[in-house]
Design a protein around this motif. Structure first.
Motif, PDB file in Angstrom:
ATOM      1  N   LEU A  27       0.828  -1.207   0.000  1.00  0.00           N
ATOM      2  CA  LEU A  27       0.000   0.000   0.000  1.00  0.00           C
ATOM      3  C   LEU A  27       0.865   1.261   0.000  1.00  0.00           C
ATOM      4  O   LEU A  27       0.534   2.255  -0.660  1.00  0.00           O
ATOM      5  CB  LEU A  27      -0.935  -0.003   1.211  1.00  0.00           C
ATOM      6  N   LYS A  28       1.968   1.216   0.706  1.00  0.00           N
ATOM      7  CA  LYS A  28       2.881   2.360   0.764  1.00  0.00           C
ATOM      8  C   LYS A  28       3.803   2.427  -0.456  1.00  0.00           C
ATOM      9  O   LYS A  28       4.605   3.342  -0.571  1.00  0.00           O
ATOM     10  CB  LYS A  28       3.720   2.311   2.040  1.00  0.00           C
ATOM     11  N   GLY A  29       3.707   1.440  -1.333  1.00  0.00           N
ATOM     12  CA  GLY A  29       4.520   1.437  -2.550  1.00  0.00           C
ATOM     13  C   GLY A  29       5.981   1.106  -2.312  1.00  0.00           C
ATOM     14  O   GLY A  29       6.854   1.514  -3.081  1.00  0.00           O
ATOM     15  N   LEU A  30       6.239   0.348  -1.258  1.00  0.00           N
ATOM     16  CA  LEU A  30       7.608  -0.017  -0.919  1.00  0.00           C
ATOM     17  C   LEU A  30       7.902  -1.453  -1.318  1.00  0.00           C
ATOM     18  O   LEU A  30       7.025  -2.317  -1.239  1.00  0.00           O
ATOM     19  CB  LEU A  30       7.850   0.144   0.581  1.00  0.00           C
ATOM     20  N   THR A  31       9.136  -1.715  -1.715  1.00  0.00           N
ATOM     21  CA  THR A  31       9.564  -3.078  -2.000  1.00  0.00           C
ATOM     22  C   THR A  31      10.112  -3.711  -0.731  1.00  0.00           C
ATOM     23  O   THR A  31      10.448  -3.009   0.240  1.00  0.00           O
ATOM     24  CB  THR A  31      10.665  -3.100  -3.076  1.00  0.00           C
ATOM     25  N   GLN A  32      10.223  -5.009  -0.751  1.00  0.00           N
ATOM     26  CA  GLN A  32      10.846  -5.704   0.381  1.00  0.00           C
ATOM     27  C   GLN A  32      12.277  -5.216   0.568  1.00  0.00           C
ATOM     28  O   GLN A  32      12.740  -5.050   1.694  1.00  0.00           O
ATOM     29  CB  GLN A  32      10.830  -7.212   0.155  1.00  0.00           C
ATOM     30  N   THR A  33      12.964  -4.961  -0.532  1.00  0.00           N
ATOM     31  CA  THR A  33      14.345  -4.494  -0.475  1.00  0.00           C
ATOM     32  C   THR A  33      14.437  -3.141   0.211  1.00  0.00           C
ATOM     33  O   THR A  33      15.331  -2.908   1.042  1.00  0.00           O
ATOM     34  CB  THR A  33      14.947  -4.422  -1.890  1.00  0.00           C
ATOM     35  N   GLN A  34      13.521  -2.235  -0.094  1.00  0.00           N
ATOM     36  CA  GLN A  34      13.538  -0.916   0.529  1.00  0.00           C
ATOM     37  C   GLN A  34      13.304  -0.999   2.036  1.00  0.00           C
ATOM     38  O   GLN A  34      13.969  -0.313   2.813  1.00  0.00           O
ATOM     39  CB  GLN A  34      12.478  -0.017  -0.114  1.00  0.00           C
TER      40      GLN A  34
ATOM     41  N   ALA B 156      13.824  -3.664   3.966  1.00  0.00           N
ATOM     42  CA  ALA B 156      14.980  -4.333   4.558  1.00  0.00           C
ATOM     43  C   ALA B 156      16.157  -3.373   4.685  1.00  0.00           C
ATOM     44  O   ALA B 156      16.819  -3.326   5.729  1.00  0.00           O
ATOM     45  CB  ALA B 156      15.373  -5.544   3.707  1.00  0.00           C
ATOM     46  N   LYS B 157      16.414  -2.585   3.653  1.00  0.00           N
ATOM     47  CA  LYS B 157      17.523  -1.637   3.688  1.00  0.00           C
ATOM     48  C   LYS B 157      17.330  -0.605   4.798  1.00  0.00           C
ATOM     49  O   LYS B 157      18.279  -0.258   5.507  1.00  0.00           O
ATOM     50  CB  LYS B 157      17.656  -0.939   2.336  1.00  0.00           C
ATOM     51  N   ALA B 158      16.099  -0.146   4.982  1.00  0.00           N
ATOM     52  CA  ALA B 158      15.805   0.818   6.051  1.00  0.00           C
ATOM     53  C   ALA B 158      16.083   0.223   7.427  1.00  0.00           C
ATOM     54  O   ALA B 158      16.346   0.954   8.384  1.00  0.00           O
ATOM     55  CB  ALA B 158      14.356   1.288   5.951  1.00  0.00           C
ATOM     56  N   MET B 159      16.029  -1.096   7.517  1.00  0.00           N
ATOM     57  CA  MET B 159      16.291  -1.784   8.787  1.00  0.00           C
ATOM     58  C   MET B 159      17.742  -2.241   8.917  1.00  0.00           C
ATOM     59  O   MET B 159      18.125  -2.814   9.937  1.00  0.00           O
ATOM     60  CB  MET B 159      15.387  -3.013   8.917  1.00  0.00           C
ATOM     61  N   GLY B 160      18.521  -2.058   7.856  1.00  0.00           N
ATOM     62  CA  GLY B 160      19.898  -2.557   7.871  1.00  0.00           C
ATOM     63  C   GLY B 160      19.965  -4.054   7.664  1.00  0.00           C
ATOM     64  O   GLY B 160      20.894  -4.716   8.141  1.00  0.00           O
ATOM     65  N   ARG B 161      18.976  -4.590   6.968  1.00  0.00           N
ATOM     66  CA  ARG B 161      18.891  -6.035   6.702  1.00  0.00           C
ATOM     67  C   ARG B 161      18.887  -6.281   5.196  1.00  0.00           C
ATOM     68  O   ARG B 161      18.864  -5.356   4.406  1.00  0.00           O
ATOM     69  CB  ARG B 161      17.601  -6.624   7.290  1.00  0.00           C
ATOM     70  N   HIS B 162      18.843  -7.559   4.828  1.00  0.00           N
ATOM     71  CA  HIS B 162      18.759  -7.951   3.424  1.00  0.00           C
ATOM     72  C   HIS B 162      17.318  -8.335   3.091  1.00  0.00           C
ATOM     73  O   HIS B 162      16.546  -8.725   3.973  1.00  0.00           O
ATOM     74  CB  HIS B 162      19.698  -9.115   3.126  1.00  0.00           C
ATOM     75  N   GLN B 163      16.954  -8.274   1.828  1.00  0.00           N
ATOM     76  CA  GLN B 163      15.589  -8.534   1.361  1.00  0.00           C
ATOM     77  C   GLN B 163      15.018  -9.862   1.837  1.00  0.00           C
ATOM     78  O   GLN B 163      13.842  -9.915   2.212  1.00  0.00           O
ATOM     79  CB  GLN B 163      15.546  -8.424  -0.178  1.00  0.00           C
ATOM     80  N   PRO B 164      15.787 -10.958   1.860  1.00  0.00           N
ATOM     81  CA  PRO B 164      15.191 -12.222   2.323  1.00  0.00           C
ATOM     82  C   PRO B 164      14.630 -12.160   3.746  1.00  0.00           C
ATOM     83  O   PRO B 164      13.704 -12.900   4.084  1.00  0.00           O
ATOM     84  CB  PRO B 164      16.350 -13.225   2.230  1.00  0.00           C
ATOM     85  N   PHE B 165      15.163 -11.281   4.574  1.00  0.00           N
ATOM     86  CA  PHE B 165      14.646 -11.116   5.930  1.00  0.00           C
ATOM     87  C   PHE B 165      13.161 -10.745   5.879  1.00  0.00           C
ATOM     88  O   PHE B 165      12.337 -11.346   6.580  1.00  0.00           O
ATOM     89  CB  PHE B 165      15.459 -10.024   6.652  1.00  0.00           C
ATOM     90  N   ILE B 166      12.807  -9.770   5.047  1.00  0.00           N
ATOM     91  CA  ILE B 166      11.413  -9.342   4.913  1.00  0.00           C
ATOM     92  C   ILE B 166      10.602 -10.416   4.201  1.00  0.00           C
ATOM     93  O   ILE B 166       9.478 -10.726   4.614  1.00  0.00           O
ATOM     94  CB  ILE B 166      11.318  -7.992   4.162  1.00  0.00           C
ATOM     95  N   ALA B 167      11.161 -10.997   3.159  1.00  0.00           N
ATOM     96  CA  ALA B 167      10.452 -12.049   2.411  1.00  0.00           C
ATOM     97  C   ALA B 167      10.087 -13.211   3.320  1.00  0.00           C
ATOM     98  O   ALA B 167       8.973 -13.742   3.248  1.00  0.00           O
ATOM     99  CB  ALA B 167      11.308 -12.529   1.241  1.00  0.00           C
ATOM    100  N   ASN B 168      11.003 -13.599   4.186  1.00  0.00           N
ATOM    101  CA  ASN B 168      10.744 -14.729   5.078  1.00  0.00           C
ATOM    102  C   ASN B 168       9.677 -14.410   6.117  1.00  0.00           C
ATOM    103  O   ASN B 168       8.901 -15.286   6.503  1.00  0.00           O
ATOM    104  CB  ASN B 168      12.035 -15.182   5.759  1.00  0.00           C
TER     105      ASN B 168
END
Length: 82
Positions: A23-30, A32-44
Motif C-alpha cells: 500500500l505504501k509502494g515499498l519493495t521488500q528491499t527498501q 529491509a535496507k531501512a532496517m539494515g537487513r537484506h531482502q530475504p529477511f522481509i520475504a521470510n
C-alpha cells in the motif's frame, strides 16, 4: 493448537505487513535496507517462514506506517470474532 509459526494469528501479522508495505509502494528491499537487513529477511517474515519479534514488528511498522496497536487489538480478539 497449531505451532505459532503457522497459526492464524501469525498469518494475520504476515499479511498485514505485506499488505501495508505494498500500500505504501515499498519493495521488500527498501524496507529491509531501512532496517539494515537484506531482502530475504522481509520475504521470510511475509511468507511465514520466519517469526517476527515485537521490536522488529515495531521497527517495520514505523517504516511502512502500520498501526501496530490496531493490529494487536485485532490479534487479541477471539478467533471466532475475526
Amino acid at each position: 493448537m497449531p505451532k505459532s509459526l503457522h497459526s492464524e494469528r501469525h498469518v494475520m501479522i504476515a499479511k498485514a505487513l505485506a499488505d501495508q508495505r505494498r500500500l505504501k509502494g515499498l519493495t521488500q528491499t527498501q524496507v529491509a535496507k531501512a532496517m539494515g537487513r537484506h531482502q530475504p529477511f522481509i520475504a521470510n517474515i511475509e511468507s511465514g517462514e520466519r517469526r517476527i519479534d515485537l521490536v522488529e514488528l515495531l521497527d517495520i511498522g514505523a517504516i511502512i506506517d502500520l498501526d501496530v496497536e490496531a493490529l494487536v487489538r485485532r490479534l487479541r480478539k477471539p478467533l471466532s470474532e475475526k
